[in-house]
Write a protein that holds these residues in place. Sequence first.
Motif, PDB file in Angstrom:
ATOM      1  N   HIS A   1      -7.431   2.565 -10.758  1.00  0.00           N
ATOM      2  CA  HIS A   1      -8.063   1.693  -9.760  1.00  0.00           C
ATOM      3  C   HIS A   1      -6.967   0.989  -8.979  1.00  0.00           C
ATOM      4  O   HIS A   1      -5.851   0.810  -9.469  1.00  0.00           O
ATOM      5  CB  HIS A   1      -8.965   0.659 -10.460  1.00  0.00           C
ATOM      6  CG  HIS A   1      -9.704  -0.247  -9.506  1.00  0.00           C
ATOM      7  ND1 HIS A   1     -10.636   0.228  -8.612  1.00  0.00           N
ATOM      8  CD2 HIS A   1      -9.632  -1.596  -9.298  1.00  0.00           C
ATOM      9  CE1 HIS A   1     -11.118  -0.789  -7.902  1.00  0.00           C
ATOM     10  NE2 HIS A   1     -10.526  -1.900  -8.294  1.00  0.00           N
ATOM     11  N   LEU A   2      -7.312   0.594  -7.756  1.00  0.00           N
ATOM     12  CA  LEU A   2      -6.448  -0.328  -7.018  1.00  0.00           C
ATOM     13  C   LEU A   2      -7.319  -1.152  -6.082  1.00  0.00           C
ATOM     14  O   LEU A   2      -8.434  -0.752  -5.733  1.00  0.00           O
ATOM     15  CB  LEU A   2      -5.322   0.399  -6.273  1.00  0.00           C
ATOM     16  CG  LEU A   2      -5.608   1.138  -4.972  1.00  0.00           C
ATOM     17  CD1 LEU A   2      -4.306   1.673  -4.408  1.00  0.00           C
ATOM     18  CD2 LEU A   2      -6.592   2.258  -5.147  1.00  0.00           C
ATOM     19  N   GLY A   3      -6.814  -2.323  -5.742  1.00  0.00           N
ATOM     20  CA  GLY A   3      -7.599  -3.217  -4.890  1.00  0.00           C
ATOM     21  C   GLY A   3      -8.377  -4.225  -5.711  1.00  0.00           C
ATOM     22  O   GLY A   3      -7.881  -4.727  -6.727  1.00  0.00           O
TER      23      GLY A   3
ATOM     24  N   ILE B   1       1.179   6.644  -6.918  1.00  0.00           N
ATOM     25  CA  ILE B   1       0.123   7.580  -7.315  1.00  0.00           C
ATOM     26  C   ILE B   1       0.673   9.007  -7.342  1.00  0.00           C
ATOM     27  O   ILE B   1       0.414   9.780  -8.262  1.00  0.00           O
ATOM     28  CB  ILE B   1      -1.086   7.470  -6.361  1.00  0.00           C
ATOM     29  CG1 ILE B   1      -1.799   6.126  -6.580  1.00  0.00           C
ATOM     30  CG2 ILE B   1      -2.061   8.637  -6.571  1.00  0.00           C
ATOM     31  CD1 ILE B   1      -2.780   5.760  -5.480  1.00  0.00           C
ATOM     32  N   GLN B   2       1.475   9.350  -6.330  1.00  0.00           N
ATOM     33  CA  GLN B   2       2.074  10.690  -6.313  1.00  0.00           C
ATOM     34  C   GLN B   2       2.962  10.909  -7.532  1.00  0.00           C
ATOM     35  O   GLN B   2       2.880  11.936  -8.213  1.00  0.00           O
ATOM     36  CB  GLN B   2       2.900  10.890  -5.039  1.00  0.00           C
ATOM     37  CG  GLN B   2       2.075  10.901  -3.772  1.00  0.00           C
ATOM     38  CD  GLN B   2       2.914  11.130  -2.536  1.00  0.00           C
ATOM     39  OE1 GLN B   2       3.941  10.470  -2.342  1.00  0.00           O
ATOM     40  NE2 GLN B   2       2.496  12.050  -1.695  1.00  0.00           N
TER      41      GLN B   2
ATOM     42  N   ALA C   1      -2.046   9.105 -13.114  1.00  0.00           N
ATOM     43  CA  ALA C   1      -2.286   8.319 -11.905  1.00  0.00           C
ATOM     44  C   ALA C   1      -3.057   7.046 -12.253  1.00  0.00           C
ATOM     45  O   ALA C   1      -3.773   6.989 -13.258  1.00  0.00           O
ATOM     46  CB  ALA C   1      -3.091   9.134 -10.907  1.00  0.00           C
ATOM     47  N   PRO C   2      -2.902   6.012 -11.435  1.00  0.00           N
ATOM     48  CA  PRO C   2      -3.703   4.795 -11.640  1.00  0.00           C
ATOM     49  C   PRO C   2      -5.198   5.108 -11.666  1.00  0.00           C
ATOM     50  O   PRO C   2      -5.646   6.119 -11.112  1.00  0.00           O
ATOM     51  CB  PRO C   2      -3.347   3.941 -10.419  1.00  0.00           C
ATOM     52  CG  PRO C   2      -2.000   4.419  -9.991  1.00  0.00           C
ATOM     53  CD  PRO C   2      -1.992   5.895 -10.291  1.00  0.00           C
TER      54      PRO C   2
ATOM     55  N   LEU D   1      -1.404  -4.877  -3.034  1.00  0.00           N
ATOM     56  CA  LEU D   1      -2.599  -4.486  -3.774  1.00  0.00           C
ATOM     57  C   LEU D   1      -2.271  -4.494  -5.261  1.00  0.00           C
ATOM     58  O   LEU D   1      -1.227  -3.966  -5.660  1.00  0.00           O
ATOM     59  CB  LEU D   1      -3.005  -3.055  -3.412  1.00  0.00           C
ATOM     60  CG  LEU D   1      -3.530  -2.784  -2.015  1.00  0.00           C
ATOM     61  CD1 LEU D   1      -3.405  -1.292  -1.696  1.00  0.00           C
ATOM     62  CD2 LEU D   1      -4.985  -3.206  -1.926  1.00  0.00           C
TER      63      LEU D   1
ATOM     64  N   ALA E   1       0.820  -1.220   0.000  1.00  0.00           N
ATOM     65  CA  ALA E   1       0.000   0.000   0.000  1.00  0.00           C
ATOM     66  C   ALA E   1       0.852   1.268   0.000  1.00  0.00           C
ATOM     67  O   ALA E   1       0.566   2.221  -0.739  1.00  0.00           O
ATOM     68  CB  ALA E   1      -0.951  -0.002   1.200  1.00  0.00           C
TER      69      ALA E   1
ATOM     70  N   ALA F   1       2.143   1.878  -3.338  1.00  0.00           N
ATOM     71  CA  ALA F   1       1.059   2.289  -4.246  1.00  0.00           C
ATOM     72  C   ALA F   1       0.753   3.776  -4.068  1.00  0.00           C
ATOM     73  O   ALA F   1       0.559   4.503  -5.046  1.00  0.00           O
ATOM     74  CB  ALA F   1      -0.191   1.452  -3.984  1.00  0.00           C
ATOM     75  N   ILE F   2       0.733   4.243  -2.818  1.00  0.00           N
ATOM     76  CA  ILE F   2       0.482   5.663  -2.549  1.00  0.00           C
ATOM     77  C   ILE F   2       1.594   6.515  -3.168  1.00  0.00           C
ATOM     78  O   ILE F   2       1.338   7.533  -3.817  1.00  0.00           O
ATOM     79  CB  ILE F   2       0.365   5.904  -1.027  1.00  0.00           C
ATOM     80  CG1 ILE F   2      -0.928   5.265  -0.505  1.00  0.00           C
ATOM     81  CG2 ILE F   2       0.422   7.395  -0.695  1.00  0.00           C
ATOM     82  CD1 ILE F   2      -1.006   5.151   1.010  1.00  0.00           C
TER      83      ILE F   2
END
Lengths: 266, 266
Positions: free
Chosen positions: A195-197, A180-181, A192-193, A223, A173, A176-177
């Motif tokens: 979707h995730l999860g 995204i940044q 940015a992505p 994830l 996670a 992933a954060i």
Amino acid sequence: MLVASASSLTPYALRQQIRQGKFKGNTSGQAAGFVQCNLAIIPADYANEFLRFCQANPKPCPLIGMAASPGDYLISDAGEDVDIRTDVPAYQLFEHGEPTAKVPDLLEVWRDDLVTFMLGCSFSFEEALLADGLEIRNITEGVNVPMYRTNLPCTPAGRFSGNMVVSMRPMPAAAAIRAIQICSRFPAVHGAPVHLGDPALIGIKDISKPDFGDAVTIRDGELPVFWACGVTPQLAIRQAKPPFCITHSPGCMLVTDIPNSKLSVL
Amino acid sequence: MLVASASSLTPYALRQQIRQGKFKGNTSGQAAGFVQCNLAIIPADYANEFLRFCQANPKPCPLIGMAASPGDYLISDAGEDVDIRTDVPAYQLFEHGEPTAKVPDLLEVWRDDLVTFMLGCSFSFEEALLADGLEIRNITEGVNVPMYRTNLPCTPAGRFSGNMVVSMRPMPAAAAIRAIQICSRFPAVHGAPVHLGDPALIGIKDISKPDFGDAVTIRDGELPVFWACGVTPQLAIRQAKPPFCITHSPGCMLVTDIPNSKLSVL
């Protein structure tokens, strides 16, 4: 060994090798630090609708540049002396949406009504993620990134429509954060992505069975993170069934003179 | 009705009302658009170590400002005529880490060795998320945000240490991605989330039983998204057991003259 040394070539020198038939392979990892583009070359009759499709769906179809006029094959936006007919290692030809031939140049098939579009590709953001110390599983495992059809509809434009295709990279996670940044800085290469999860929430039934590319390991606690993918416009073009069109052959991209950092909006 | 009209007061006017004992309540929703701060007021003997703790753990302990010298109670960094002894609706006093009294001002307990720290709070980023159209469940449901102890250790500094406390807001994945983008612009108010997805991965055993605040509904298909929380430094202070210290009383914050937008780094 030409391939081994090619990664230190400038984009211009690499394109010259490609033009001369001395470099014929996958451009992944070549001319590190410079933007590589997906190509879509379509008849003028379809070009305005495709341009609108790209503008309406910038995450899967991030337009980096296009030819000024139908028939133009010298693409100055892409760099010095770029001849779109000869400077990509391999091209895929289509007729009425069906693949017909893979060719090493377009000299014999070029037409005055063809319009060239250059679209951003994930190589640029993968480089930014690696530079930050993040692991990219498909690179670690030496395979193609897994890609999936989703139930996320693109905004249609004229004869172009279809659902989004996504690429997937599993991450813890916190990574992933951070991804995204980093990717938010690069809207021209999918951004940015999306979707995730839970894959089922975007219509992916079996994460271990990608529709394109190869499956990768997803470890406990990771994830799946999903990015809009450049296969989306390719499928939209095939679905629109223009009488004739051309794309790059998978993995054989247009290597530009544009530094990846130039795509950063921040 | 004073409370109903207070949200249109300027921060200065609100602080004057507080100082005069006319406003005694929760500052949530008051003086919209301006930064509200968590307060930590600790003896000089502990202040340098606490400052290092904040610098080493900026996500849970984002330092917005501090008094220039021990004993200073006029905090010009916070705004016009800010007297830290009288301009917060309620204060919590501690001795040796244990709460002793809740008081409406500090006029009788103020000491020349007390150092004031102002720390960012989630009100600022919640405002930015709402402005973007995102739903914040604790606001929708009219309860306090749920907060949880985690197994994520803070970097210790002198006598200050402890695990991170996080707040949680459930969101669909696309909203979580957008929230990460927005909050990344505001490092002074906890910044980007520290985790999302499986609560067990950060040591949270039962998401329906927060350690502080209230539980909120998590709908099908939503991810719990976790932000570093300002309760972290409060617990670290209690654990360090200074002979005497002061914090704001929960929900009764220092309302500053700093516009929330000033905290944006982009």
